[in-house]
Design an enzyme around this catalytic site. Structure first.
Site, PDB file in Angstrom:
ATOM      1  N   ASP A 135      -3.603  15.095  -1.854  1.00 46.12           N
ATOM      2  CA  ASP A 135      -2.925  16.252  -2.446  1.00 46.12           C
ATOM      3  C   ASP A 135      -2.190  15.842  -3.728  1.00 46.12           C
ATOM      4  O   ASP A 135      -2.173  16.571  -4.711  1.00 46.12           O
ATOM      5  CB  ASP A 135      -1.929  16.853  -1.438  1.00 46.12           C
ATOM      6  CG  ASP A 135      -2.624  17.275  -0.161  1.00 46.12           C
ATOM      7  OD1 ASP A 135      -3.717  17.862  -0.248  1.00 46.12           O
ATOM      8  OD2 ASP A 135      -2.094  16.996   0.934  1.00 46.12           O
ATOM      9  N   HIS A 195      -0.520  19.108   5.286  1.00 46.05           N
ATOM     10  CA  HIS A 195      -1.829  18.942   4.640  1.00 46.05           C
ATOM     11  C   HIS A 195      -2.803  20.018   5.120  1.00 46.05           C
ATOM     12  O   HIS A 195      -3.785  19.733   5.804  1.00 46.05           O
ATOM     13  CB  HIS A 195      -2.385  17.537   4.896  1.00 46.05           C
ATOM     14  CG  HIS A 195      -3.752  17.349   4.294  1.00 46.05           C
ATOM     15  ND1 HIS A 195      -3.964  17.293   2.928  1.00 46.05           N
ATOM     16  CD2 HIS A 195      -4.978  17.268   4.863  1.00 46.05           C
ATOM     17  CE1 HIS A 195      -5.258  17.173   2.687  1.00 46.05           C
ATOM     18  NE2 HIS A 195      -5.905  17.148   3.849  1.00 46.05           N
ATOM     19  N   GLY A 232     -18.500   6.356   8.104  1.00 45.32           N
ATOM     20  CA  GLY A 232     -18.595   7.751   7.695  1.00 45.32           C
ATOM     21  C   GLY A 232     -18.510   7.963   6.195  1.00 45.32           C
ATOM     22  O   GLY A 232     -18.492   7.007   5.408  1.00 45.32           O
TER      23      GLY A 232
HETATM   24  N1  LIG Z   1      -6.263  13.560   5.018  1.00 42.82           N
HETATM   25  C1  LIG Z   1      -7.064  13.996   4.075  1.00 42.82           C
HETATM   26  O1  LIG Z   1      -6.636  14.264   2.957  1.00 42.82           O
HETATM   27  C2  LIG Z   1      -8.535  14.125   4.333  1.00 42.82           C
HETATM   28  C3  LIG Z   1      -9.431  14.231   3.263  1.00 42.82           C
HETATM   29  C4  LIG Z   1     -10.781  14.315   3.512  1.00 42.82           C
HETATM   30  C5  LIG Z   1     -11.253  14.322   4.827  1.00 42.82           C
HETATM   31  N2  LIG Z   1     -10.371  14.227   5.849  1.00 42.82           N
HETATM   32  C6  LIG Z   1     -10.818  14.182   7.236  1.00 42.82           C
HETATM   33  O2  LIG Z   1     -11.351  12.893   7.523  1.00 42.82           O
HETATM   34  C7  LIG Z   1     -12.261  12.983   8.632  1.00 42.82           C
HETATM   35  C8  LIG Z   1     -13.537  12.230   8.337  1.00 42.82           C
HETATM   36  O3  LIG Z   1     -14.231  12.827   7.279  1.00 42.82           O
HETATM   37  P1  LIG Z   1     -15.646  12.240   6.773  1.00 42.82           P
HETATM   38  O4  LIG Z   1     -16.088  13.069   5.652  1.00 42.82           O
HETATM   39  O5  LIG Z   1     -15.554  10.769   6.621  1.00 42.82           O
HETATM   40  O6  LIG Z   1     -16.550  12.551   8.064  1.00 42.82           O
HETATM   41  P2  LIG Z   1     -17.922  11.844   8.489  1.00 42.82           P
HETATM   42  O7  LIG Z   1     -18.520  12.676   9.567  1.00 42.82           O
HETATM   43  O8  LIG Z   1     -18.747  11.534   7.304  1.00 42.82           O
HETATM   44  O9  LIG Z   1     -17.439  10.445   9.100  1.00 42.82           O
HETATM   45  C9  LIG Z   1     -16.669  10.389  10.259  1.00 42.82           C
HETATM   46  C10 LIG Z   1     -16.984   9.096  10.969  1.00 42.82           C
HETATM   47  O10 LIG Z   1     -16.170   9.063  12.135  1.00 42.82           O
HETATM   48  C11 LIG Z   1     -16.958   8.436  13.128  1.00 42.82           C
HETATM   49  N3  LIG Z   1     -16.418   8.699  14.454  1.00 42.82           N
HETATM   50  C12 LIG Z   1     -16.541   9.794  15.222  1.00 42.82           C
HETATM   51  N4  LIG Z   1     -15.931   9.600  16.410  1.00 42.82           N
HETATM   52  C13 LIG Z   1     -15.403   8.352  16.368  1.00 42.82           C
HETATM   53  C14 LIG Z   1     -14.669   7.570  17.282  1.00 42.82           C
HETATM   54  N5  LIG Z   1     -14.334   8.019  18.487  1.00 42.82           N
HETATM   55  N6  LIG Z   1     -14.296   6.331  16.885  1.00 42.82           N
HETATM   56  C15 LIG Z   1     -14.616   5.865  15.666  1.00 42.82           C
HETATM   57  N7  LIG Z   1     -15.320   6.551  14.770  1.00 42.82           N
HETATM   58  C16 LIG Z   1     -15.707   7.781  15.120  1.00 42.82           C
HETATM   59  C17 LIG Z   1     -18.354   9.006  12.922  1.00 42.82           C
HETATM   60  O11 LIG Z   1     -19.322   8.205  13.561  1.00 42.82           O
HETATM   61  C18 LIG Z   1     -18.446   8.994  11.419  1.00 42.82           C
HETATM   62  O12 LIG Z   1     -19.017   7.789  10.952  1.00 42.82           O
HETATM   63  C19 LIG Z   1     -12.460  14.493   8.870  1.00 42.82           C
HETATM   64  O13 LIG Z   1     -11.655  14.901   9.941  1.00 42.82           O
HETATM   65  C20 LIG Z   1     -11.948  15.117   7.576  1.00 42.82           C
HETATM   66  O14 LIG Z   1     -11.510  16.440   7.747  1.00 42.82           O
HETATM   67  C21 LIG Z   1      -9.023  14.127   5.620  1.00 42.82           C
HETATM   68  O1  LIG Z   2     -10.463  19.984   3.056  1.00 44.77           O
HETATM   69  C1  LIG Z   2     -10.826  19.254   3.971  1.00 44.77           C
HETATM   70  O2  LIG Z   2     -11.305  19.695   5.021  1.00 44.77           O
HETATM   71  C2  LIG Z   2     -10.758  17.764   3.817  1.00 44.77           C
HETATM   72  C3  LIG Z   2      -9.433  17.291   3.311  1.00 44.77           C
HETATM   73  O3  LIG Z   2      -8.369  17.688   4.121  1.00 44.77           O
HETATM   74  C4  LIG Z   2      -9.183  17.615   1.870  1.00 44.77           C
HETATM   75  O4  LIG Z   2      -8.070  18.024   1.541  1.00 44.77           O
HETATM   76  O5  LIG Z   2     -10.112  17.443   1.066  1.00 44.77           O
END
Ligand SMILES: NC(=O)c1ccc[n+]([C@@H]2O[C@H](COP(=O)([O-])OP(=O)(O)OC[C@H]3O[C@@H](n4cnc5c(N)ncnc54)[C@H](O)[C@@H]3O)[C@@H](O)[C@H]2O)c1
Ligand SMILES: O=C(O)C[C@H](O)C(=O)O
Length: 345
Positions: free
Chosen positions: A181, A208, A42
């Protein structure tokens, strides 16, 4: 971990085919460590795979996704750094991806689009996290789990419940990754305080999402005499940093590159802790009893050989931060309860 970590990672690339790393005057073997990334194909997963491939503490890098991982694995495997790389795709390969993992990083799930809250992701991501954690309990119950998938305020409690049901729960080994953060708070503070960003430290506590993200700028170092208005603006910008990126990407997802950086910093801290490096301290959303009625809370934690070694207190809060702490309680509590309820069904 500081930007110097990445410098040391990059400089290590040249000597990374060796399993020996210089520490002080002695040359000591670095333990074998397997890191698994779930969601590796992803937006976060790919750059995170790259950064973990550059980390000399990793000996085996396991990249799992529902699809696309053979390509990502083939690509990063050509980098001449220490770790062996393997790609796994589809549920039938999840067990192999996880077996023997010391650290499992989970960025699997859908990201936000403009106008959505992180909680709007719950319906899809809760199920994804539940099934991945069920497999972790089966194949690598002792791994340190780094939860990135949103809404982190609920996905971490979901993971805890899944592990409890499986009889494998160890609260010391489950971490919600809130490092982004901290990264943002440092960057924004350095800009306003006009101090070198590499020297800045700012604890960020709470959770978060929105107001649950509580940066403690009164404890920021180097000290700077910022006005109350500046502190308020910095706090708001840190709380809304994710939304700033979601809006700028205009429907093409949320933070991926800065998140990969933050995820790599946090995973590196976990590896150092496991390897016995002293005084590894990062903010993280963990099972905690420092705030009544909030069984999960982000604060500074010391990470050691068994995971969370110590949850550090919040330290003195300004009146503004004390108010922020009061304001976050009800939202954080209901997000935790929502996760627990989902996982118990
Ligand atoms: N904690 C944080 O600070 C933070 C920051 C940014 C994004 N996020 C979160 O991280 C997550 C991913 O974001 P992204 O931009 O990489 O999304 P994305 O859609 O680009 O990538 C997600 C990946 O997860 C895979 N996926 C889906 N279901 C799956 C499963 N059952 N098993 C394994 N892989 C699976 C998809 O195929 C995809 O490749 C989102 O929920 C986003 O909100 C969190
Ligand atoms: O804001 C979002 O949805 C992704 C992530 O939690 C972030 O803080 O960038």
């Amino acid at each position: 971990m500081r930007p110097s970590m990445l410098r040391s990672v990059y400089s290590a690339v040249s000597r990374s085919s060796s399993k020996l790393v210089r520490r002080g005057y002695a040359t000591e073997p670095v333990p074998e460590r397997k890191v698994a990334i779930l969601g590796a194909a992803g937006g976060i997963g790919q750059p995170l795979s790259l950064l973990m491939k550059l980390n000399p503490l990793v000996s085996s890098l396991s990249l799992y996704d529902i699809g696309g991982t053979p390509g990502v694995a083939a690509d990063v495997s050509h980098i001449n750094s220490r770790s062996e790389v393997a790609g796994y795709q589809g549920e039938e390969e999840l067990g192999k991806a996880l077996e023997g993992a010391d650290v499992v990083i989970i960025p699997a799930g859908v990201p936000r689009k403009p106008g959505m809250t992180r909680d709007d992701l719950f319906n899809i991501n809760a199920g994804i996290v539940k099934s991945l954690c069920t497999a972790i309990a089966k194949y690598c119950p002792h791994a340190l789990v780094n939860m990135i998938s949103n809404p982190v305020n609920s996905t971490v409690p979901i993971a805890a419940e899944v592990f409890k049901k499986a009889g494998t729960y160890d609260e010391k080994r489950l971490f919600g990754v809130t490092t982004l953060d901290v990264v943002r708070a440092k960057t924004f503070y350095a800009g306003k305080a006009n101090v070198p960003v590499a020297e800045v430290n700012v604890p960020v506590v709470g959770g978060h999402a929105g107001v649950t993200i509580l940066p403690l700028f009164s404890q920021a170092t180097p000290k700077a005499n910022l006005s109350d208005d500046y502190i308020k603006a910095l706090t708001k910008r840190t709380q809304e940093g994710g939304t700033e990126v979601v809006e700028a990407k205009a429907g093409k997802g949320s933070a991926t590159l800065s998140m990969a950086y933050a995820g790599a910093i946090f995973a590196d801290a976990c590896l150092k802790g496991l390897n016995g490096v002293p005084d590894v301290v990062e903010c993280s959303y963990v099972q905690s009893n420092i705030i009544a009625d909030l069984p999960f809370f982000a604060s500074k934690v010391r990470i050691g050989k068994n995971g969370v070694e110590e949850i550090l207190g919040l330290g003195p809060l300004s009146d503004f931060e004390q108010q922020g702490l009061e304001n976050l309680k009800s939202e954080l509590k209901s997000s935790i309860e929502k996760g627990i309820k989902f996982a118990s069904q």
